[in-house]
Design a protein around this motif. Structure first.
Motif: not given
Ligand SMILES: [Zn+2]
Lengths: 244, 212
Positions: B46, B105, B124, B191-192
């Motif tokens: 992202d 996110c 994010c 991104c996690p």
């Molecule tokens: Zn994310």
């Protein structure tokens, strides 16, 4: 009419074509947008007056509802997982929120430059400057300018993702009703859609009216339109509980 | 459009692996090329871009897709700023399509997309908020967090106006390469996201390379 508590508008006003205006709509009211003459395009931004860092979020609105278009039944998400407004009526079936807004260069290249000195109130305004003009009234600026809504405008895509503006989408009298679930700063402009290629500068007025909304029940179609919308309503209810 | 890179990783002036859930922040100078490499496949990078000298000018998703007339990004796409300037151009892409409509996110969007109790999961926007807070010299805050590019994400739009999140079309070793047209601050959240089937619920590292 079931979603309105008042049958006659509490307020009725006309924003001329190629212009801009803003106000705060309180929770529990319906903002009715009417395409007065047909062919309108209305740019709109939304912020929480209590904390303007909370603003309309185009990606969350689209991805939460698995949609590229906006119409009746959809809700408009803030970036904080809450609902600014629900679309409780829509006569057109498609509104755009991915094309951004027109700027000064675009308007000059397409329709020529018309200054205030020569054209007075018929000078050519653009959406970008119009938004900034209204945002400044709330202490906001360029950093707050996010992807906006374009009511009454349709932009579709083909299988390859190519975008196409659909002209003659809206008609005189076409109406959208937005029921506000939170107090919201509403910023509007009636400048041309950035993909409109009309030969003359498109200048279409917007009639807007305010009504009192009927209470939102657990059977509300917007609240139940998707599990994502239901959860956003729950977040909004929590926010209001903590305010009172 | 698939277009391979002409650059050799051995000649890169900068290489850094970014684990999932971490942020990456670096200025890439005009004329330099930056590559984002999907090391293990189907990872979402992202990414936000800012004018390095004035972060009020930033990447604009809506101006970019409108000016190119297409909602997907790939080789040849010019990334436009909020001031209508070209910031970067995608010069190579072995993935073929990247998303800029789906946004990032956040803790709050996790509550609506997945479940109310997901709110304390890393997201994010948290990574970006940490990035701008740890770098006060940038003078940036949440106000600067806008709509981003999701490199390696596949979000098809249908002719009927639908929008879906599909399994990725990326794979281990696929990359996207961008040439900077101005000095840009690159801010990536790797991104996690642990709730999305698109990455098989398994966030993985990316690598960032820069050539002069
Ligand atoms: Zn994310």
């Amino acid at each position: 009419m079931a979603m309105l508590e008042t049958a006659t508008p509490l307020y009725d006003d006309l924003i001329p074509g190629g212009s801009h205006w803003s106000f705060i709509v309180r929770r529990g009211h319906v903002l009715r947008l009417i395409d007065e003459t047909g062919g309108a395009s209305v740019g709109m931004l939304m912020y929480n007056p209590e904390n303007p860092l909370e603003r309309y979020n185009m990606p969350d609105t689209l991805k939460n509802q698995h949609t590229f278009l906006l119409t009746q039944g959809h809700v408009l998400f803030s970036d904080m997982g809450r609902v600014f407004a629900s679309i409780i009526r829509d006569d057109l079936g498609w509104h755009d929120t991915v094309s951004g807004t027109c700027n000064a260069d675009m308007v000059e290249q397409r329709w020529g430059k018309k200054t205030y000195q020569e054209a007075h109130n018929h000078h050519h305004r653009n959406g970008f400057s119009s938004f900034l003009n209204e945002l400044a009234k709330y202490g906001l600026g360029k950093k707050d300018l996010t992807a906006n809504l374009n009511w009454f405008s349709k932009v579709k895509t083909d299988d390859g993702g190519n975008m196409a503006y659909v002209s003659d989408h809206s008609y005189a009298g076409a109406t959208v009703d937005l029921r506000f679930e939170m107090d919201t700063i509403v910023v509007l402009h009636t400048c041309p859609h950035p993909l409109d290629t009309a030969p003359e500068y498109p200048s279409h007025p917007l009639r807007y009216q305010l009504f009192k909304a009927a209470p939102v029940t657990d059977a509300d179609p917007c609240k139940n339109s998707s599990p994502e919308a239901t959860r956003a309503f729950a977040n909004t209810a929590l926010y209001h509980m903590m305010q009172s | 459009m698939i277009k391979k890179s002409a650059l050799n990783p051995e000649n890169a002036i900068f290489r850094e692996t970014v684990p999932a859930g971490e942020y990456f922040l670096k200025v890439v100078k005009a004329g330099e090329t930056v590559q984002i490499l999907d090391l293990e496949g189907n990872q979402a990078a992202d990414t936000l871009f800012y004018n390095a000298h004035n972060p009020t000018e930033r990447y604009s998703a809506v101006d970019t897709i409108r000016e190119q007339g297409n909602v997907y990004l790939t080789a040849g796409s010019k990334l436009m700023s909020s001031e209508n300037n070209v910031m970067l151009e995608i010069t190579a892409d072995t993935c073929g399509r990247h998303d800029t409509l789906g946004g990032a996110c956040s803790a709050e969007s996790n509550t609506t997309r997945y479940a109310l109790e997901k709110k304390c999961m890393h997201a994010c926007r948290d990574s970006w908020l940490v990035a701008v807070t740890e770098h006060e010299e940038l003078g940036m805050t949440k106000r600067d967090i806008t709509h981003n590019i999701n490199f390696f994400m596949n979000v098809p739009v249908t002719a009927e106006g639908g929008l879906t999140f599909e399994d990725g079309i990326s794979d281990a070793g696929k990359y996207v390469e961008l040439k900077a047209e101005m000095d840009v601050l690159v801010m990536i959240s790797n991104c996690p996201q642990l709730n999305n089937p698109c990455n098989a619920y398994n966030p993985t590292p990316i690598e960032v390379l820069v050539w002069s």
